[in-house]
Scaffold this active site. Sequence first.
Site, PDB file in Angstrom:
ATOM      1  N   ASP A  46      16.916 -14.661  19.607  1.00 16.33           N
ATOM      2  CA  ASP A  46      16.892 -16.084  19.242  1.00 16.33           C
ATOM      3  C   ASP A  46      18.169 -16.450  18.465  1.00 16.33           C
ATOM      4  O   ASP A  46      18.383 -17.609  18.127  1.00 16.33           O
ATOM      5  CB  ASP A  46      15.616 -16.464  18.471  1.00 16.33           C
ATOM      6  CG  ASP A  46      15.457 -15.711  17.165  1.00 16.33           C
ATOM      7  OD1 ASP A  46      16.291 -14.836  16.866  1.00 16.33           O
ATOM      8  OD2 ASP A  46      14.486 -15.996  16.435  1.00 16.33           O
ATOM      9  N   SER A  47      19.041 -15.456  18.263  1.00 11.93           N
ATOM     10  CA  SER A  47      20.385 -15.735  17.733  1.00 11.93           C
ATOM     11  C   SER A  47      21.128 -16.685  18.675  1.00 11.93           C
ATOM     12  O   SER A  47      22.157 -17.255  18.309  1.00 11.93           O
ATOM     13  CB  SER A  47      21.186 -14.438  17.563  1.00 11.93           C
ATOM     14  OG  SER A  47      21.140 -13.672  18.754  1.00 11.93           O
ATOM     15  N   ASP A  85      13.109 -12.176  22.683  1.00 12.70           N
ATOM     16  CA  ASP A  85      12.693 -12.526  21.317  1.00 12.70           C
ATOM     17  C   ASP A  85      11.601 -13.584  21.345  1.00 12.70           C
ATOM     18  O   ASP A  85      11.679 -14.548  22.113  1.00 12.70           O
ATOM     19  CB  ASP A  85      13.901 -13.107  20.562  1.00 12.70           C
ATOM     20  CG  ASP A  85      14.212 -12.349  19.294  1.00 12.70           C
ATOM     21  OD1 ASP A  85      13.364 -11.558  18.846  1.00 12.70           O
ATOM     22  OD2 ASP A  85      15.317 -12.544  18.756  1.00 12.70           O
ATOM     23  N   LYS A 115      10.111  -9.028  21.191  1.00 17.59           N
ATOM     24  CA  LYS A 115      10.412  -8.653  19.797  1.00 17.59           C
ATOM     25  C   LYS A 115       9.902  -9.756  18.891  1.00 17.59           C
ATOM     26  O   LYS A 115      10.025 -10.940  19.219  1.00 17.59           O
ATOM     27  CB  LYS A 115      11.921  -8.458  19.608  1.00 17.59           C
ATOM     28  CG  LYS A 115      12.291  -8.169  18.149  1.00 17.59           C
ATOM     29  CD  LYS A 115      13.718  -7.717  17.978  1.00 17.59           C
ATOM     30  CE  LYS A 115      14.739  -8.836  17.928  1.00 17.59           C
ATOM     31  NZ  LYS A 115      14.513  -9.829  16.851  1.00 17.59           N
ATOM     32  N   GLU A 117       9.336 -10.779  14.437  1.00 18.93           N
ATOM     33  CA  GLU A 117       9.761 -10.443  13.075  1.00 18.93           C
ATOM     34  C   GLU A 117       8.557 -10.271  12.146  1.00 18.93           C
ATOM     35  O   GLU A 117       7.566 -11.004  12.265  1.00 18.93           O
ATOM     36  CB  GLU A 117      10.677 -11.555  12.527  1.00 18.93           C
ATOM     37  CG  GLU A 117      11.949 -11.701  13.333  1.00 18.93           C
ATOM     38  CD  GLU A 117      12.873 -12.807  12.795  1.00 18.93           C
ATOM     39  OE1 GLU A 117      12.570 -13.401  11.742  1.00 18.93           O
ATOM     40  OE2 GLU A 117      13.892 -13.058  13.456  1.00 18.93           O
ATOM     41  N   GLU A 184      17.270  -4.802   9.970  1.00 18.33           N
ATOM     42  CA  GLU A 184      18.426  -5.687   9.802  1.00 18.33           C
ATOM     43  C   GLU A 184      18.800  -5.835   8.324  1.00 18.33           C
ATOM     44  O   GLU A 184      17.955  -6.180   7.489  1.00 18.33           O
ATOM     45  CB  GLU A 184      18.130  -7.075  10.413  1.00 18.33           C
ATOM     46  CG  GLU A 184      19.297  -8.052  10.222  1.00 18.33           C
ATOM     47  CD  GLU A 184      19.247  -9.302  11.083  1.00 18.33           C
ATOM     48  OE1 GLU A 184      18.386  -9.407  11.972  1.00 18.33           O
ATOM     49  OE2 GLU A 184      20.114 -10.171  10.854  1.00 18.33           O
TER      50      GLU A 184
HETATM   51  O1  KIV Z   1      18.243 -12.675  17.580  1.00 23.29           O
HETATM   52  C1  KIV Z   1      18.892 -11.622  17.556  1.00 23.29           C
HETATM   53  O2  KIV Z   1      19.958 -11.492  18.167  1.00 23.29           O
HETATM   54  C2  KIV Z   1      18.352 -10.517  16.782  1.00 23.29           C
HETATM   55  C3  KIV Z   1      19.244  -9.363  16.493  1.00 23.29           C
HETATM   56  C4  KIV Z   1      20.264  -9.747  15.500  1.00 23.29           C
HETATM   57  C5  KIV Z   1      18.481  -8.157  16.104  1.00 23.29           C
HETATM   58  O3  KIV Z   1      17.230 -10.580  16.366  1.00 23.29           O
END
Ligand code: KIV
Length: 280
Positions: A46-47, A85, A115, A117, A184
């Site tokens: 989600d970056s 994510d 993934k 959090e 992280e």
């Molecule tokens: O969103 C992302 O790219 C991430 C990584 C920085 C682990 O969660």
Amino acid sequence: MTMRMTINKIQAMKRKGERVPMLTAYDYPTARLVDEAGVPMVLVGDSLGQVVLGYDSTVYVTMEDMLHHIKAVARGAKRALIVGDMPFMSYQASAEEAVRNAGRIIQEGGAQAVKLEGGQTVAETVRRIVSCGIPVMGHIGLTPQSVHQLGGYRLQGKTAPDALRLVRDALALQEAGCFSVVLETVPTPVARIITERLAIPTIGIGAGPHCDGQVQVLHDMLGLFTDFVPRHSKQYATLAEAIREAVTRYSREVQEGAFPAAEHSHPMDEAVLQELMAAL
Ligand code: KIV
């Protein structure tokens, strides 16, 4: 047929002492390039909120945004294990909603894992998703979706009680069925302790060299995203400069009439041209 990477093979890499490189990708061409380079795990993070969509945090990223990009990556990456994510508020409100959204990432997006959090607080949610046959990667330490609660993008696990909480979070995620966990922005010794205590692979970002693998945001390591350069990223290329230079040259050549040249243009048969001219 191309054989795709599996969570079993990723876990076997830890047992064999092989480090796991992981990179983010957000679209077809980058996914293809990362895949062709042999990276075994691709994260559609989600970056993308920051490095692709221009937001100042990941909290604005929606399920629809994620699905749009995961689908593109799935078309480009044929060998890597694709982890999608789960965006902010796609899994926090209830386990039912989490299961449905994780299912969409697999079924509609074409990812092989999700993934999310959080540590002990999301363990039950992880358990529910895993029980549906969906592999889950955990993510603890600096969890960017909680930026407002954390008070900024800060190093986590600095005090002994905070570090102990991270160790317990990691163990809870393993117990809940995560196949791997991202660490992280935590101190190197904390990441080392967690890595040594877990049977599942740890994937670090800003967590030092002792993790079982490393993940980087592609646009950071390629020098493509220049709003800020995080301490944990190393630039392996300076693509922003290369793009700026190429675009400036193109623009100048168009203005000067140097582009397009004959080799970029389509000629016409002389007789056909004569016929056309006569008819005009
Ligand atoms: O969103 C992302 O790219 C991430 C990584 C920085 C682990 O969660």
